[in-house]
Enzyme design. Structure first.
Site, PDB file in Angstrom:
ATOM      1  N   ASP A  11       0.872  -1.185   0.000  1.00  0.00           N
ATOM      2  CA  ASP A  11       0.000   0.000   0.000  1.00  0.00           C
ATOM      3  C   ASP A  11       0.905   1.229   0.000  1.00  0.00           C
ATOM      4  OD1 ASP A  11      -2.420   1.544   0.249  1.00  0.00           O
ATOM      5  OD2 ASP A  11      -1.972   1.817   2.364  1.00  0.00           O
ATOM      6  N   SER A  12       0.268   2.393  -0.087  1.00  0.00           N
ATOM      7  CA  SER A  12       1.045   3.635  -0.031  1.00  0.00           C
ATOM      8  C   SER A  12       1.569   3.922   1.378  1.00  0.00           C
ATOM      9  CB  SER A  12       0.139   4.799  -0.459  1.00  0.00           C
ATOM     10  OG  SER A  12      -0.968   4.900   0.422  1.00  0.00           O
ATOM     11  N   GLY A  44      -3.879   8.691  -3.711  1.00  0.00           N
ATOM     12  CA  GLY A  44      -5.261   8.964  -4.133  1.00  0.00           C
ATOM     13  C   GLY A  44      -5.467  10.079  -5.139  1.00  0.00           C
ATOM     14  N   CYS A  74      -4.419  -1.818  -1.564  1.00  0.00           N
ATOM     15  CA  CYS A  74      -4.604  -0.395  -1.842  1.00  0.00           C
ATOM     16  C   CYS A  74      -5.751  -0.290  -2.836  1.00  0.00           C
ATOM     17  CB  CYS A  74      -3.313   0.153  -2.452  1.00  0.00           C
ATOM     18  SG  CYS A  74      -3.503   1.762  -3.235  1.00  0.00           S
ATOM     19  N   GLU A 153      -2.743   9.005   8.133  1.00  0.00           N
ATOM     20  CA  GLU A 153      -1.272   8.982   8.120  1.00  0.00           C
ATOM     21  C   GLU A 153      -0.696   9.913   9.183  1.00  0.00           C
ATOM     22  OE1 GLU A 153       0.990   7.118   6.459  1.00  0.00           O
ATOM     23  OE2 GLU A 153      -0.531   5.956   5.388  1.00  0.00           O
ATOM     24  N   CYS A 185     -11.177   2.320   0.269  1.00  0.00           N
ATOM     25  CA  CYS A 185      -9.762   2.654   0.486  1.00  0.00           C
ATOM     26  C   CYS A 185      -9.332   1.943   1.749  1.00  0.00           C
ATOM     27  CB  CYS A 185      -9.616   4.175   0.654  1.00  0.00           C
ATOM     28  SG  CYS A 185      -7.977   4.680   1.254  1.00  0.00           S
ATOM     29  N   HIS A 187      -7.190   2.596   3.893  1.00  0.00           N
ATOM     30  CA  HIS A 187      -6.947   3.440   5.077  1.00  0.00           C
ATOM     31  C   HIS A 187      -8.219   3.615   5.920  1.00  0.00           C
ATOM     32  CE1 HIS A 187      -3.151   4.703   3.202  1.00  0.00           C
ATOM     33  NE2 HIS A 187      -2.836   5.310   4.336  1.00  0.00           N
TER      34      HIS A 187
END
Ligand code: DGL
Length: 267
Positions: A11-12, A44, A74, A153, A185, A187
């Site tokens: 993932d990012s 994104g 992701c 984040e 997503c 996250h």
């Protein structure tokens, strides 16, 4: 590839840890290599070309690490790069979109599904297409929530400002009387509490990770590459940005200490 080979997950940033947490629950013996591309988070708002290029860098990197299967943990990469890259490599790739769509339709009684995801994912229409392919008359109400990833984040998963942002973002979906909220997503499950508080207990919140890991388990079983039940799992964490920052936030979000993050260069 043998049962002892690890699963590759990427993932990012810390989003894919929501998939790791599900792997720990459903596949507790598997070894995992997790790559967090924190030097390039967020994904994104990036162009499809950038997302595809990033995926073409990360996937071969994880294959070189010996991964027996790759989970694209992701939503943005799954929506944009997965359809183009899924047959390109010798290792099986699993994306979030189709399993997420299946899970959302299983949860919805009214067929009114709210989708929240990054700008890139919403604009790709990948989830909307996957849902419509499974149920012609599904009604999908899609809402990009570009502030969620920076808030997660930054570690603001329970902050008052995050609660306000969640409220704003979900307002149009609540108006549409959705009965299911699909988290497009990875996250976003980190914000589960605030999301549930906002939509209320009558709306089912669907995290695609549950169905993704169920599918992975089935594939490994079919291929005879499930790891031995008596063996302890090993988790390797690789990051393109700061290992310390990832360890601090990752441990908090995963609810287990991450102490072995290592910085890598993938290009
Ligand atoms: N967690 C990823 C996703 O599911 C990436 C989000 C981002 O970096 O913007 O879309």
């Amino acid at each position: 590839m043998t049962p002892a080979s690890p699963l590759g997950v990427f993932d990012s940033g810390v989003g894919g840890l929501t998939v790791i947490s599900e792997l720990m629950r459903q596949l507790p013996n598997e070894d995992v290599i997790y790559l967090a591309d924190t030097a390039r988070v967020p994904y994104g708002g990036r162009s499809p070309e950038e997302i595809i290029k990033i995926n073409e860098e990360i996937i071969p990197f994880l294959i070189d690490q010996g991964a027996k299967l790759l989970i694209i943990a992701c939503g943005t990469s799954s929506a944009i790069a997965y359809p183009l890259l899924k047959d390109k490599y010798k290792v099986r790739l699993i994306g979030m979109v189709e399993p997420g769509a299946r899970a959302a339709l299983a949860a919805s009684r009214s067929g009114r599904v709210g989708l929240i995801a990054t700008v890139g994912t919403v604009h790709s229409h990948a989830y909307q297409r996957a849902l419509a392919a499974l149920k012609k008359d599904v009604q999908v109400f899609a809402q990009p929530c570009p502030l969620f990833v920076p808030l997660v984040e930054g570690g603001f998963v329970a902050a008052e400002e995050t609660r306000r942002v969640v409220k704003e973002c979900l307002r149009p979906l609540i108006k549409e009387e959705i009965d299911t909220l699909l988290l497009g997503c990875t996250h976003y499950p980190h914000l589960f509490k605030l999301l549930q508080e906002r939509v209320g207990s009558r709306v089912a919140i669907v995290d695609p990770a549950v169905e993704v890991v169920r599918e992975v388990k089935q594939l490994l079983r079919q291929a005879g590459t499930l790891k031995d039940k008596s063996s302890r799992p090993d988790y390797k964490y690789l990051v393109t940005g700061s290992p310390v920052q990832f360890q601090d936030l990752g441990s908090r979000l995963l609810g287990r200490p991450i102490t072995n993050a290592r910085q890598v260069k993938i290009v």
